[in-house]
Design a protein around this motif. Structure first.
Motif, PDB file in Angstrom:
ATOM      1  N   LYS A  68       7.234  10.935  -1.631  1.00 16.11           N
ATOM      2  CA  LYS A  68       6.189  10.437  -0.840  1.00 16.11           C
ATOM      3  C   LYS A  68       6.619   9.235   0.140  1.00 16.11           C
ATOM      4  O   LYS A  68       7.490   8.759  -0.526  1.00 16.11           O
ATOM      5  CB  LYS A  68       4.792  10.054  -1.862  1.00 16.11           C
ATOM      6  N   ILE A  69       6.567   9.460   1.014  1.00 17.36           N
ATOM      7  CA  ILE A  69       7.252   8.488   1.793  1.00 17.36           C
ATOM      8  C   ILE A  69       6.161   7.103   2.237  1.00 17.36           C
ATOM      9  O   ILE A  69       5.137   7.557   3.377  1.00 17.36           O
ATOM     10  CB  ILE A  69       7.918   9.011   3.387  1.00 17.36           C
ATOM     11  N   PHE A  70       6.305   5.545   2.387  1.00 18.23           N
ATOM     12  CA  PHE A  70       5.741   4.673   2.837  1.00 18.23           C
ATOM     13  C   PHE A  70       6.042   4.236   3.887  1.00 18.23           C
ATOM     14  O   PHE A  70       7.400   4.040   3.702  1.00 18.23           O
ATOM     15  CB  PHE A  70       5.402   4.154   1.116  1.00 18.23           C
ATOM     16  N   ASN A  71       6.196   3.379   4.265  1.00 22.33           N
ATOM     17  CA  ASN A  71       6.348   2.020   5.527  1.00 22.33           C
ATOM     18  C   ASN A  71       6.288   1.155   4.569  1.00 22.33           C
ATOM     19  O   ASN A  71       4.811   0.728   4.074  1.00 22.33           O
ATOM     20  CB  ASN A  71       5.096   2.998   6.188  1.00 22.33           C
ATOM     21  N   PRO A  72       6.795   0.095   4.382  1.00 28.02           N
ATOM     22  CA  PRO A  72       7.073  -1.143   3.791  1.00 28.02           C
ATOM     23  C   PRO A  72       6.487  -1.369   4.388  1.00 28.02           C
ATOM     24  O   PRO A  72       5.519  -2.400   3.458  1.00 28.02           O
ATOM     25  CB  PRO A  72       8.612  -1.118   3.647  1.00 28.02           C
ATOM     26  N   TYR A  73       5.869  -1.689   5.198  1.00 28.50           N
ATOM     27  CA  TYR A  73       5.064  -3.164   6.269  1.00 28.50           C
ATOM     28  C   TYR A  73       3.623  -3.098   5.806  1.00 28.50           C
ATOM     29  O   TYR A  73       2.922  -4.099   5.655  1.00 28.50           O
ATOM     30  CB  TYR A  73       5.393  -3.169   7.092  1.00 28.50           C
ATOM     31  N   ASN A  74       2.871  -1.381   5.107  1.00 26.30           N
ATOM     32  CA  ASN A  74       1.373  -2.123   5.013  1.00 26.30           C
ATOM     33  C   ASN A  74       1.529  -0.846   3.770  1.00 26.30           C
ATOM     34  O   ASN A  74       0.676  -0.597   3.176  1.00 26.30           O
ATOM     35  CB  ASN A  74       0.907  -0.551   6.172  1.00 26.30           C
ATOM     36  N   PHE A  75       2.797  -1.024   2.799  1.00 22.96           N
ATOM     37  CA  PHE A  75       3.079  -0.399   0.871  1.00 22.96           C
ATOM     38  C   PHE A  75       2.000  -1.594   0.110  1.00 22.96           C
ATOM     39  O   PHE A  75       2.294  -3.002   0.387  1.00 22.96           O
ATOM     40  CB  PHE A  75       3.372  -0.743   0.784  1.00 22.96           C
ATOM     41  N   ASN A  76       0.724  -0.981  -0.309  1.00 22.38           N
ATOM     42  CA  ASN A  76      -0.044  -1.852  -1.390  1.00 22.38           C
ATOM     43  C   ASN A  76      -0.449  -1.749  -2.394  1.00 22.38           C
ATOM     44  O   ASN A  76      -1.319  -1.846  -2.975  1.00 22.38           O
ATOM     45  CB  ASN A  76      -1.309  -2.976  -0.452  1.00 22.38           C
ATOM     46  N   ARG A  77       0.350  -0.552  -2.694  1.00 21.98           N
ATOM     47  CA  ARG A  77      -0.092   0.106  -4.039  1.00 21.98           C
ATOM     48  C   ARG A  77       0.709  -0.650  -4.866  1.00 21.98           C
ATOM     49  O   ARG A  77       1.934  -0.963  -5.877  1.00 21.98           O
ATOM     50  CB  ARG A  77       0.240   1.522  -3.731  1.00 21.98           C
ATOM     51  N   PRO A  78      -0.663  -0.350  -5.713  1.00 18.31           N
ATOM     52  CA  PRO A  78      -0.038  -1.736  -7.088  1.00 18.31           C
ATOM     53  C   PRO A  78       0.944  -0.301  -8.297  1.00 18.31           C
ATOM     54  O   PRO A  78       0.391   0.736  -8.555  1.00 18.31           O
ATOM     55  CB  PRO A  78      -1.663  -1.891  -7.345  1.00 18.31           C
ATOM     56  N   LEU A  79       1.891  -1.250  -8.627  1.00 20.79           N
ATOM     57  CA  LEU A  79       2.352  -0.661  -9.743  1.00 20.79           C
ATOM     58  C   LEU A  79       2.106  -0.965 -10.848  1.00 20.79           C
ATOM     59  O   LEU A  79       3.490  -1.346 -11.907  1.00 20.79           O
ATOM     60  CB  LEU A  79       3.679   0.044  -9.424  1.00 20.79           C
TER      61      LEU A  79
END
Length: 418
Positions: free
Chosen positions: A169-180
């Protein structure tokens, strides 16, 4: 046994780091980005011999298969045939040197190519093209692989690798807000485009040392350690001599053994099969980087992982593979995939180690496998053969081979060497 492939380009090249350049008033894209400004996308992959293999579209025309490899810098095209088909002219020629420094091979750089991976497109990618398929991966893993995606693919994204479900799964880092919240956070040092983590290893029952380990998704072994890169990193007494893998310089030889424990943050992995390449094979790399070894797919596949190169952070969480036993060949056989035999791929004995069950049974180099424990012809694969020959100590093996015009049957029992 299928030899565990260790894939490295062993070079450092200038990278195109900017995403846009203005040429004659036009905005031209450079590098990989998710199509249509999306925040994320999913890319399925096939896991083969612990390697991540994805489908790519080269120059918008040719469908190919690439390995996703954190251990290399550039995007690599393994076989120049495909660039020749499209009449792509290289910008310059260069010479690469293998791990042991014993073989030089020719390669070319093309500064602007297009590569599409699912909904991720690489524009004006700097591509390293090998003059020939020096890696010969089809023999080693049984699947035709055409190239490698390296640091260029990872640097602009947050990349989740889910080995268990075989998806990226590839994410744009500027809009990444997934809690880990349920992941362990590990500091990751990105040096000359390679990711490193510092983790503890138990080398015996009483000694635990901290080691600098490169994370290498393009290596199928569980762990590789460089002897004498630390005073405590010596070859265990119980070991077996073997071909450990293949690189652009040819086979990499050394020993396989086990270490008592490898710690990845809070996770403890026991009796980890570990490769010890011959001294000198990685001498310059050890001196230049200070690394003690490499964590490969045999360990990495036991976790879900998020790679955040921009913040030099790795997030990990265990998956269903974590507690699986680390396997190693128990037959003494090395098997490779060959061309087509009776219009089907076939598998051939490359090597038989002396004083092993297969050697004592009388199996010879160049014997062609007709069936293994009742599984025949097209139903065989290198991965299935590898798994069968490393199943468990004492397992009965029935092997039918073709030797010249003879059909021969052999029976032997697996034996744990390490």
């Amino acid at each position: 046994m299928i030899k565990k492939c260790i894939l490295h380009a062993f070079l450092t090249l200038l990278l195109i780091t900017s995403e846009y350049k203005n040429v004659s008033g036009q905005s031209i894209r450079f590098g990989f980005e998710i199509n249509e400004g999306k925040n994320s996308t999913i890319i399925p992959f096939k896991l083969n011999s612990n390697l991540i293999i994805v489908d790519v579209l080269f120059e918008g025309v040719i469908p190919l298969k690439f390995i996703v490899d954190t251990g290399v810098t550039n995007t690599v095209l393994i076989d120049k045939t495909y660039s020749d088909i499209l009449n792509i002219e290289p910008d310059r020629k260069l010479t690469l040197v293998g791990a042991a420094g014993l073989r030089e091979v020719e390669a070319f750089i093309v500064n602007r190519t297009s590569i599409k991976v699912g909904e991720v497109t690489g524009n004006n990618i700097s591509l390293l093209i090998l003059k020939e398929d020096y890696l010969d991966l089809k023999e080693r893993i049984g699947v035709k692989v055409h190239g490698i995606l390296g640091y260029d693919f990872f640097k602009n994204f947050i990349v989740k690798i889910d080995y268990h479900n075989e998806i990226l799964k590839i994410f744009n880092p500027y809009n990444f807000n997934r809690p880990l919240f349920f992941y362990e956070r590990i500091n990751m040092s990105v040096e000359n485009s390679k990711p490193y983590i510092f983790q503890n290893i138990a080398v015996n029952d009483s000694t635990v040392i901290k080691t600098k380990l490169m994370i290498d998704t393009g290596a199928s072994h569980p762990l590789m350690l460089h002897k004498n890169s630390n005073e405590y990193l010596n070859l265990p007494e119980k070991n077996v001599r073997d071909i450990l893998g293949a690189g652009i310089a040819g086979n990499i030889e050394g020993h396989a053994a086990r270490i008592p424990k490898l710690y990845i943050d809070k996770y403890k992995l026991e009796q980890v099969v570990t490769n010890y390449p011959d001294s000198g094979a990685y001498h310059d790399i050890i001196v230049n980087t200070g690394r003690n070894g490499t964590i490969g797919g045999g360990v990495l596949k036991r976790f879900k992982m998020y790679f955040d190169y921009g913040n030099e952070t790795l997030y990990i969480k265990r998956n269903g593979f974590l507690k699986k036993e680390f396997k190693h060949d128990m037959s003494g056989l090395s098997v490779i995939a060959k061309g087509e035999y009776f219009l089907e791929p076939y598998y051939e004995i490359e090597r038989v180690r002396e004083n092993t069950p297969a050697w004592e049974a009388g199996i010879k180099v160049e014997d062609k496998i007709m069936s293994l424990n009742g599984i025949r012809g097209k139903d065989l694969s290198l991965e299935l053969i590898n798994n069968t020959l490393s199943k468990k100590d004492g397992k009965k093996i029935n092997l039918t081979v073709k030797r010249g015009d003879q059909i021969l049957e052999f029976t032997f029992y697996l034996e744990a060497f390490i």
